[in-house]
Scaffold this motif. Structure first.
Motif, PDB file in Angstrom:
ATOM      1  N   ASP A 297       0.815  -1.216   0.000  1.00  0.00           N
ATOM      2  CA  ASP A 297       0.000   0.000   0.000  1.00  0.00           C
ATOM      3  C   ASP A 297       0.849   1.268   0.000  1.00  0.00           C
ATOM      4  N   GLY A 298       2.189   1.092  -0.019  1.00  0.00           N
ATOM      5  CA  GLY A 298       3.054   2.264  -0.103  1.00  0.00           C
ATOM      6  C   GLY A 298       3.438   2.875   1.239  1.00  0.00           C
ATOM      7  N   TYR A 299       3.472   2.080   2.322  1.00  0.00           N
ATOM      8  CA  TYR A 299       4.014   2.560   3.595  1.00  0.00           C
ATOM      9  C   TYR A 299       5.475   2.139   3.669  1.00  0.00           C
ATOM     10  N   TYR A 300       6.307   2.971   4.314  1.00  0.00           N
ATOM     11  CA  TYR A 300       7.753   2.714   4.357  1.00  0.00           C
ATOM     12  C   TYR A 300       8.291   2.736   5.785  1.00  0.00           C
ATOM     13  N   GLU A 301       9.164   1.764   6.089  1.00  0.00           N
ATOM     14  CA  GLU A 301       9.845   1.786   7.386  1.00  0.00           C
ATOM     15  C   GLU A 301      11.330   1.546   7.157  1.00  0.00           C
ATOM     16  N   TYR A 302      12.158   2.501   7.573  1.00  0.00           N
ATOM     17  CA  TYR A 302      13.602   2.457   7.306  1.00  0.00           C
ATOM     18  C   TYR A 302      14.372   2.020   8.542  1.00  0.00           C
ATOM     19  N   GLU A 303      15.402   1.197   8.351  1.00  0.00           N
ATOM     20  CA  GLU A 303      16.289   0.864   9.465  1.00  0.00           C
ATOM     21  C   GLU A 303      17.649   0.399   8.966  1.00  0.00           C
ATOM     22  N   ALA A 304      18.572   0.173   9.908  1.00  0.00           N
ATOM     23  CA  ALA A 304      19.861  -0.422   9.561  1.00  0.00           C
ATOM     24  C   ALA A 304      19.648  -1.930   9.482  1.00  0.00           C
ATOM     25  N   ALA A 305      20.457  -2.624   8.671  1.00  0.00           N
ATOM     26  CA  ALA A 305      20.279  -4.077   8.556  1.00  0.00           C
ATOM     27  C   ALA A 305      20.887  -4.825   9.741  1.00  0.00           C
ATOM     28  N   HIS A 306      21.838  -4.180  10.459  1.00  0.00           N
ATOM     29  CA  HIS A 306      22.509  -4.893  11.550  1.00  0.00           C
ATOM     30  C   HIS A 306      21.678  -4.850  12.838  1.00  0.00           C
ATOM     31  N   GLY A 307      22.146  -5.590  13.845  1.00  0.00           N
ATOM     32  CA  GLY A 307      21.434  -5.674  15.112  1.00  0.00           C
ATOM     33  C   GLY A 307      21.859  -4.586  16.090  1.00  0.00           C
ATOM     34  N   THR A 308      21.678  -4.879  17.381  1.00  0.00           N
ATOM     35  CA  THR A 308      21.876  -3.869  18.425  1.00  0.00           C
ATOM     36  C   THR A 308      23.342  -3.756  18.880  1.00  0.00           C
ATOM     37  N   VAL A 309      24.216  -4.529  18.275  1.00  0.00           N
ATOM     38  CA  VAL A 309      25.665  -4.534  18.557  1.00  0.00           C
ATOM     39  C   VAL A 309      25.922  -4.700  20.063  1.00  0.00           C
ATOM     40  N   GLN A 310      25.420  -5.773  20.584  1.00  0.00           N
ATOM     41  CA  GLN A 310      25.439  -6.066  22.020  1.00  0.00           C
ATOM     42  C   GLN A 310      26.839  -6.004  22.632  1.00  0.00           C
ATOM     43  N   ARG A 311      27.822  -6.577  21.939  1.00  0.00           N
ATOM     44  CA  ARG A 311      29.183  -6.631  22.496  1.00  0.00           C
ATOM     45  C   ARG A 311      29.721  -5.216  22.763  1.00  0.00           C
ATOM     46  N   HIS A 312      29.458  -4.303  21.841  1.00  0.00           N
ATOM     47  CA  HIS A 312      29.921  -2.926  22.019  1.00  0.00           C
ATOM     48  C   HIS A 312      29.178  -2.260  23.188  1.00  0.00           C
ATOM     49  N   TYR A 313      27.906  -2.600  23.336  1.00  0.00           N
ATOM     50  CA  TYR A 313      27.092  -1.995  24.396  1.00  0.00           C
ATOM     51  C   TYR A 313      27.651  -2.362  25.771  1.00  0.00           C
ATOM     52  N   TYR A 314      28.079  -3.612  25.943  1.00  0.00           N
ATOM     53  CA  TYR A 314      28.633  -4.004  27.241  1.00  0.00           C
ATOM     54  C   TYR A 314      29.962  -3.325  27.506  1.00  0.00           C
ATOM     55  N   LYS A 315      30.734  -3.046  26.462  1.00  0.00           N
ATOM     56  CA  LYS A 315      31.955  -2.244  26.632  1.00  0.00           C
ATOM     57  C   LYS A 315      31.572  -0.828  27.079  1.00  0.00           C
ATOM     58  N   HIS A 316      30.555  -0.282  26.410  1.00  0.00           N
ATOM     59  CA  HIS A 316      30.073   1.068  26.719  1.00  0.00           C
ATOM     60  C   HIS A 316      29.613   1.139  28.185  1.00  0.00           C
ATOM     61  N   LEU A 317      28.848   0.124  28.633  1.00  0.00           N
ATOM     62  CA  LEU A 317      28.360   0.109  30.020  1.00  0.00           C
ATOM     63  C   LEU A 317      29.518   0.012  31.008  1.00  0.00           C
TER      64      LEU A 317
END
Ligand code: NAP
Ligand code: MG
Length: 402
Positions: A297-317
């Motif tokens: 019907d012509g609706y669009y949703e944009y995102e990155a193809a990758h995930g939440t990059v968990q390993r980097h997040y735990y470094k950040h925390l």
């Protein structure tokens, strides 16, 4: 400086972990200083999905139906480990699956090309976008091990009691057996999304299957695509100067390798699974792949193809420095802002999206990039920066261009 105004809200869907951190940095550094950002915000971070029993995911999907365009941050699809980690009430379904089911959409994945990150296939000068029909076939199969001698039959009982029965094979010894299906309605939605998307990006559309071998099953896919093209899209394609092309899947592979790119390639479910991984690694990096869900019907949703990059997040925390690539998430925003601008006739918004993309690519081409790209770049003396430094460097390039 006057900020760019927006007439219609954009559906903003926040997410989890490292990409949630990048999300805020991108808004603070690259969007809010330049745009009077008009978004309807939905928090799909796992804690709030849990608090609302996942209702927020349904609400966000319906908001995309209402306003036409959404932008989404990567989200966790919970498994047992995540249930414990977040003390969840339930194992919620994949948010992307829920959104796709409500919008009845198809996912298009396209690589972001930049000088210095060269595709493995040197002929590819333009991106190849892949569309995967994410329904049915072998992903919804019924299969079992045949223990020994016997006859396998394919039986269909119609509602009115009529029975269609055919022998598949008479086994003399043990083997395997599988049944699968697809639906005209799903194939039609897939075809319409593909034609819509190709028109939007003004690129040729290719579709391939194996109808010489699978004359009825794959033949039906081929016929549905051709009918929808002839009856609904042919005139528009000719006006824009693009073509629809059907070929056999093996021929398509040979042609893709020899092409210059700049094609939208529609794939059946299994082909799309396999070839999207081939293309993303051949183009360089998962962190440089964008993804857009397009509904018939012509609706669009944009995102990155990758995930939440968990390993980097735990470094950040843990207070450590991260060098997470924000390019695909920046391009999710620019894709959504450009589409919002197109639908609203807001040229200032479309031009801003173009400038932000150019500033991002110029920054990388100047040698400033995150560590994942430093490892694969052909540019001499690249400078590795951290997550925030990269976004700030893009901002400096952008400000110089405005
Ligand atoms: P991932 O987040 O894509 O990351 C896998 C690895 O790829 C990372 O550890 C990192 O490698 C590299 N990578 C991916 N994106 C990067 C970026 N932007 N910058 C730098 N490196 C990047 O996949 P995952 O770790 O398998 O999944 C994490 C969570 O994401 C899961 O809970 C999953 O459910 C979810 N997920 C969501 C979506 C979505 O919302 N669309 C898609 C896929 C997965 P190094 O660690 O070697 O640096
Ligand atoms: Mg795969």
């Amino acid at each position: 400086m006057n900020k760019i105004q927006m007439t219609t809200p954009l559906v903003e869907i926040d997410g989890d972990e490292m990409t949630r951190i990048l999300w805020k940095m991108i808004k603070d550094e690259l969007l809010l200083p330049f745009i009077d950002l008009n978004t309807e915000y939905y928090d799909l971070g796992l804690p709030y999905r849990d608090e609302t029993d996942d209702q927020v995911t349904i609400d966000a999907s319906n908001a995309i139906k209402k306003y036409g365009v959404g932008v989404k941050c990567a989200t966790i699809t919970p498994n047992e480990a995540r249930r414990k980690e977040y003390n969840l009430k339930a194992l919620y379904k994949s948010p992307n699956g829920t959104i796709r089911a409500i919008l009845d959409g198809t996912v298009f994945r396209a690589p972001i090309l930049v000088k210095g990150i060269e595709p493995v296939v040197s002929r590819w000068e333009q991106p190849i976008t892949i569309a995967r029909h994410a329904y049915g076939d072998v992903y919804k199969n019924t299969e079992f091990r045949v223990p020994g001698k016997g006859t396998a039959k394919l039986v269909f009982e119609a509602e009115d009691g009529t029975v269609n029965e055919q022998t598949i094979f008479s086994f003399e010894g043990p083997g395997v057996l599988q049944g699968m299906y697809n639906l005209d309605h799903s194939i039609e939605s897939f075809a319409r999304s593909c034609f819509q998307y190709a028109l939007g990006v003004k690129q040729d559309l290719w579709f391939a299957s194996k109808d010489t071998i699978s004359k009825v099953y794959d033949g039906q896919f081929k016929e549905i695509f051709q009918n929808i093209y002839d009856n609904e899209f042919k005139a528009a394609f000719e006006e824009v100067g693009i073509t629809y092309f059907y070929t056999l899947i093996d021929d398509a592979i040979a042609r893709i390798m020899k092409s210059k790119g700049g094609i939208v390639w529609a794939c059946k479910n299994y082909d799309g699974d396999v070839f999207s991984d081939m293309l993303s690694s051949a183009f360089g990096s998962l962190a440089m792949m964008t993804s857009v869900l397009v509904s018939p019907d012509g609706y669009y949703e944009y995102e990155a193809a990758h995930g939440t990059v968990q390993r980097h997040y735990y470094k950040h925390l843990a207070g450590e420095e991260t060098s997470t690539n924000s390019v695909a998430t920046i391009f999710a925003w620019t894709g959504a802002l450009r589409k919002r601008g197109e639908l609203d006739g807001n040229t200032a918004l479309q031009e801003f999206a173009d400038k932000l993309e150019k500033a991002t690519l110029d920054t990388i081409e100047s040698g400033v990039m995150t560590k994942d790209l430093v490892q694969i770049t052909t540019l001499p003396n690249p400078k590795a920066v951290n997550s925030l430094e990269f976004i700030q460097a893009v901002r400096a390039t952008l400000e110089a261009s405005l």
